[in-house]
Design an enzyme around this catalytic site. Structure first.
Site, PDB file in Angstrom:
ATOM      1  N   SER A  90       0.846  -1.188   0.000  1.00  0.00           N
ATOM      2  CA  SER A  90       0.000   0.000   0.000  1.00  0.00           C
ATOM      3  C   SER A  90       0.881   1.237   0.000  1.00  0.00           C
ATOM      4  O   SER A  90       1.867   1.294   0.753  1.00  0.00           O
ATOM      5  CB  SER A  90      -0.915  -0.003   1.229  1.00  0.00           C
ATOM      6  OG  SER A  90      -1.764   1.134   1.218  1.00  0.00           O
ATOM      7  N   HIS A  94       2.402  12.245  -0.861  1.00  0.00           N
ATOM      8  CA  HIS A  94       1.957  13.632  -0.770  1.00  0.00           C
ATOM      9  C   HIS A  94       3.109  14.554  -1.177  1.00  0.00           C
ATOM     10  O   HIS A  94       3.967  14.882  -0.355  1.00  0.00           O
ATOM     11  CB  HIS A  94       1.525  13.971   0.665  1.00  0.00           C
ATOM     12  CG  HIS A  94       0.308  13.258   1.141  1.00  0.00           C
ATOM     13  ND1 HIS A  94      -0.943  13.533   0.665  1.00  0.00           N
ATOM     14  CD2 HIS A  94       0.157  12.274   2.075  1.00  0.00           C
ATOM     15  CE1 HIS A  94      -1.834  12.759   1.276  1.00  0.00           C
ATOM     16  NE2 HIS A  94      -1.192  11.982   2.112  1.00  0.00           N
ATOM     17  N   HIS A 104      -2.524   7.326  -4.505  1.00  0.00           N
ATOM     18  CA  HIS A 104      -2.646   6.135  -3.661  1.00  0.00           C
ATOM     19  C   HIS A 104      -2.663   4.906  -4.556  1.00  0.00           C
ATOM     20  O   HIS A 104      -3.216   4.929  -5.647  1.00  0.00           O
ATOM     21  CB  HIS A 104      -3.950   6.198  -2.851  1.00  0.00           C
ATOM     22  CG  HIS A 104      -4.449   4.852  -2.414  1.00  0.00           C
ATOM     23  ND1 HIS A 104      -5.429   4.158  -3.118  1.00  0.00           N
ATOM     24  CD2 HIS A 104      -4.103   4.059  -1.362  1.00  0.00           C
ATOM     25  CE1 HIS A 104      -5.661   3.009  -2.501  1.00  0.00           C
ATOM     26  NE2 HIS A 104      -4.870   2.921  -1.458  1.00  0.00           N
ATOM     27  N   ARG A 108      -3.398  -6.352  -2.976  1.00  0.00           N
ATOM     28  CA  ARG A 108      -3.449  -7.206  -1.786  1.00  0.00           C
ATOM     29  C   ARG A 108      -4.043  -8.576  -2.114  1.00  0.00           C
ATOM     30  O   ARG A 108      -4.720  -8.761  -3.139  1.00  0.00           O
ATOM     31  CB  ARG A 108      -4.278  -6.535  -0.691  1.00  0.00           C
ATOM     32  CG  ARG A 108      -5.695  -6.204  -1.136  1.00  0.00           C
ATOM     33  CD  ARG A 108      -6.426  -5.297  -0.158  1.00  0.00           C
ATOM     34  NE  ARG A 108      -7.768  -4.983  -0.606  1.00  0.00           N
ATOM     35  CZ  ARG A 108      -8.063  -3.989  -1.431  1.00  0.00           C
ATOM     36  NH1 ARG A 108      -7.115  -3.192  -1.885  1.00  0.00           N
ATOM     37  NH2 ARG A 108      -9.311  -3.767  -1.802  1.00  0.00           N
ATOM     38  N   HIS A 173     -20.395  11.967   3.219  1.00  0.00           N
ATOM     39  CA  HIS A 173     -20.808  13.092   4.066  1.00  0.00           C
ATOM     40  C   HIS A 173     -20.551  14.440   3.398  1.00  0.00           C
ATOM     41  O   HIS A 173     -21.104  15.456   3.817  1.00  0.00           O
ATOM     42  CB  HIS A 173     -20.104  13.020   5.425  1.00  0.00           C
ATOM     43  CG  HIS A 173     -18.618  13.122   5.353  1.00  0.00           C
ATOM     44  ND1 HIS A 173     -17.828  12.127   4.835  1.00  0.00           N
ATOM     45  CD2 HIS A 173     -17.760  14.111   5.741  1.00  0.00           C
ATOM     46  CE1 HIS A 173     -16.554  12.479   4.912  1.00  0.00           C
ATOM     47  NE2 HIS A 173     -16.493  13.681   5.448  1.00  0.00           N
ATOM     48  N   GLY A 256      -4.620  -5.196  14.419  1.00  0.00           N
ATOM     49  CA  GLY A 256      -3.415  -5.023  15.228  1.00  0.00           C
ATOM     50  C   GLY A 256      -2.188  -4.712  14.406  1.00  0.00           C
ATOM     51  O   GLY A 256      -1.069  -5.056  14.793  1.00  0.00           O
ATOM     52  N   GLY A 257      -2.377  -4.064  13.259  1.00  0.00           N
ATOM     53  CA  GLY A 257      -1.241  -3.665  12.434  1.00  0.00           C
ATOM     54  C   GLY A 257      -0.451  -2.546  13.085  1.00  0.00           C
ATOM     55  O   GLY A 257      -0.827  -2.007  14.128  1.00  0.00           O
ATOM     56  N   ARG A 258       0.651  -2.190  12.451  1.00  0.00           N
ATOM     57  CA  ARG A 258       1.525  -1.152  13.001  1.00  0.00           C
ATOM     58  C   ARG A 258       0.910   0.224  12.728  1.00  0.00           C
ATOM     59  O   ARG A 258       0.785   0.644  11.575  1.00  0.00           O
ATOM     60  CB  ARG A 258       2.911  -1.254  12.367  1.00  0.00           C
ATOM     61  CG  ARG A 258       3.925  -0.264  12.908  1.00  0.00           C
ATOM     62  CD  ARG A 258       5.307  -0.566  12.332  1.00  0.00           C
ATOM     63  NE  ARG A 258       6.317   0.311  12.898  1.00  0.00           N
ATOM     64  CZ  ARG A 258       6.890   1.324  12.226  1.00  0.00           C
ATOM     65  NH1 ARG A 258       6.517   1.582  10.982  1.00  0.00           N
ATOM     66  NH2 ARG A 258       7.818   2.057  12.805  1.00  0.00           N
TER      67      ARG A 258
END
Length: 298
Positions: A90, A94, A104, A108, A173, A256-258
């Site tokens: 991933s 910027h 982006h 996966r 939104h 629980g990824g970094r």
């Protein structure tokens, strides 16, 4: 099917993209190896305060565990409770120059297992472009390269994945797209493993060709604090999408990824204003009227 060959492709993809971006920026990415307590880990390659990139990251992760997070089973509740293995690359970049767009990309692979049944597997990914000052030729180039990546696999993939991208990268939104789109796909497991894997590889392998020519064309455009201010305001939309709607962010946090690697997608300088509107007919207004409209660019 083998996750070994997928891992080899993904780590090679990460390395080639990072090297290509280092050539553009002139500064070396910081590389951090990390381990996940529940199983697996990854390698994060991050740049901050580069010559071109204000912040950027190209991350590889390979995680596994005893149960898929809620973000991964929301659309497929029958997979809840299965053990899983997930691999991916991933990236978010910027640039400092407001005339150079944010980009982006993600590719996966997921596998969910349950004793006594065949593993359930699927590929996903995509890439999208988020300009602050729009250029029609940039949008056309990006979409044409996306189409070129998918064309060998069938004529329907690009229009289908383009539409999926426009739907997914949409701030409900705000009732506006995040940028000028690209392609997005998920749950890809037809017609067979090899076709799905090769398609995903092609999406990843076309990234530098899709983005670097645009970047090199825009990074030396003169700008003032006015353009930087608008860039910071529009970056706020990027933050809103990633924290409110993005399933990848939710999966990373829920599994629980970094955290440092997951949130490297956020730009370093952002602004919000109350009910701000660009001046009618201005260059900033043109972004809304001519680019954030879900247009068919090719």
């Amino acid at each position: 099917m083998s996750t070994t060959q997928i891992k080899e492709f993904l780590t090679g993809l990460q390395d080639s993209i990072v090297k290509g971006l280092e050539q553009v920026d002139g500064k070396t990415f910081r590389r951090d190896q990390w381990d996940r307590l529940e199983g697996g880990g990854g390698l994060s390659a991050v740049i901050e305060e580069g010559h071109v990139f204000e912040r950027g990251g190209v991350n590889f992760s390979h995680v596994f565990g005893s149960g898929l997070p809620a973000s991964a089973t929301a659309a497929r509740p029958e997979l809840a409770g299965r053990t899983f293995e997930a691999l991916g690359v991933s990236l978010v970049l910027h640039p400092r120059n407001p005339y150079a767009p944010t980009v982006h990309m993600n590719v996966r692979y997921f596998e969910a297992r349950k004793a006594g049944t065949e593993p359930v597997w699927w590929f996903g990914g995509g890439k999208d472009l988020t300009p602050y000052y729009g250029y029609e030729e940039d949008a056309i180039h990006f979409h044409q390269t996306c189409k070129d990546a998918l064309q060998p696999f069938g004529a329907n993939y690009y229009p289908d994945f383009k539409k999926w991208c426009d739907t997914y990268f949409y701030l409900k939104h705000r009732q506006e797209p995040r940028g000028i789109g690209g392609i997005f796909f998920d749950d890809l497991n037809q017609p067979d493993f090899d076709t799905c894997f090769n398609l995903t590889k092609s999406v990843g392998d076309h990234f530098l060709a899709a983005y670097v020519p645009i970047l090199e064309k825009r990074i030396n455009t003169p700008f003032t604090e006015k353009e930087r201010d608008f860039q910071a305001y529009r970056r706020g939309r990027y933050v809103e999408f990633n924290l409110v709607w993005d399933r990848g962010t939710l999966f990373g946090l829920q599994s629980g990824g970094r955290t440092e690697s997951i949130l490297m997608s956020l730009p370093p300088i952002v602004k919000w204003r109350y009910d701000w509107k660009p001046q009618a007919g201005s260059v900033e207004d043109k972004l809304y009227t001519d680019f954030l409209i879900g247009k068919d660019w090719i």
